[in-house]
Design a protein around this motif. Structure first.
Motif, mmCIF file in Angstrom:
data_model
loop_
_atom_site.group_PDB
_atom_site.id
_atom_site.type_symbol
_atom_site.label_atom_id
_atom_site.label_comp_id
_atom_site.label_asym_id
_atom_site.label_seq_id
_atom_site.Cartn_x
_atom_site.Cartn_y
_atom_site.Cartn_z
ATOM 1 N N THR A 1 0.925 -1.278 0.033
ATOM 2 C CA THR A 1 0.246 0.067 0.075
ATOM 3 C C THR A 1 1.019 1.141 0.072
ATOM 4 O O THR A 1 0.253 2.507 0.039
ATOM 5 C CB THR A 1 -1.003 0.127 1.226
ATOM 6 N N ILE A 2 1.993 0.981 0.149
ATOM 7 C CA ILE A 2 2.958 2.365 0.079
ATOM 8 C C ILE A 2 3.119 2.807 -1.165
ATOM 9 O O ILE A 2 3.726 2.275 -1.942
ATOM 10 C CB ILE A 2 4.333 2.120 1.077
ATOM 11 N N ASN A 3 3.053 4.093 -1.398
ATOM 12 C CA ASN A 3 3.093 4.618 -2.704
ATOM 13 C C ASN A 3 3.740 6.196 -2.556
ATOM 14 O O ASN A 3 2.927 7.057 -3.011
ATOM 15 C CB ASN A 3 1.708 4.504 -3.518
ATOM 16 N N ASP A 4 4.871 6.229 -2.194
ATOM 17 C CA ASP A 4 5.534 7.553 -1.705
ATOM 18 C C ASP A 4 6.530 7.785 -2.991
ATOM 19 O O ASP A 4 7.154 8.791 -2.589
ATOM 20 C CB ASP A 4 5.933 7.871 -0.368
ATOM 21 N N GLY A 5 6.666 6.883 -4.114
ATOM 22 C CA GLY A 5 7.645 7.425 -4.987
ATOM 23 C C GLY A 5 8.972 6.682 -4.674
ATOM 24 O O GLY A 5 9.891 6.641 -5.485
#
Length: 197
Positions: free
Chosen positions: A25-29
């Protein structure tokens, strides 16, 4: 405990131990690996030399091993447990074990993992990943050092890795587990422009 306090407690627990589901779920680039339930930030993009080494090794694997092995390169999730997800530079999985491949990644120990060192990953690759890959039963682990064009070959014996060979120059790289492998570091080096060495 108040509802706000419970939410803060849940967040604190999440920060302590994450699972594969949390990781996805981590989508920080940024790119991460999941080590023992904790996020480890991947280093900046690999150097051109690192990438050329990877490409040339893929070519060698493809020439001699493609009929027997699935050959994958980073980024690919190797899901060793719900709290342990690594992204090796190269991965080989025998075609008779294709069942460990899924849309999510490699779910279980591959036959071979290869890490190409970068200054920022040297300690992680040579200590942390060595322990992790042996713990989860990956039969063979290679560490390639682009600074000196050397390949260290570790084989799992009695649940621990043993350094069984160090290949350099024109020594033919072979594997006791993967008979199709046969190339030299000199062949790889010859494909890299001298300005990048």
């Amino acid at each position: 405990m108040s509802e706000k306090g419970q939410d803060q407690a849940k967040i604190h627990i999440k920060e302590q131990v994450l699972t594969y589901d949390d990781y996805t779920t981590i989508n920080d680039g940024n790119r991460y690996e999941l080590a023992g339930g904790k996020l480890e930030l991947m280093s900046p993009a690999p150097s051109v030399t690192h990438q050329l080494l990877s490409i040339e090794m893929i070519k060698k694997f493809t020439q001699s091993c493609e009929s027997d092995y699935i050959i994958l390169d980073a980024p690919i999730d190797v899901i060793l447990a719900s709290t342990e997800v690594r992204q090796p530079d190269l991965v080989l999985v025998h075609r008779n074990r294709i069942n460990i491949l899924s849309k999510r990644g490699v779910e279980g120990p591959p036959d071979l993992v290869v890490e190409i060192l970068s200054p920022s990953t040297r300690k992680r690759d040579k200590i942390d990943k060595l322990k992790t890959y042996s713990y989860y039963g990956i039969p063979e682990y290679w560490i390639v050092d682009p600074a000196i064009f050397v390949l260290e070959q570790f084989i799992l014996q009695n649940e621990r890795y043993e350094l069984i060979n160090i290949f350099q120059d024109s020594e033919i790289i072979t594997s006791p587990n993967i008979p199709c492998i046969s190339f030299t570091m000199a062949e790889i080096l010859n494909k890299i422009p001298p300005s990048l060495i």
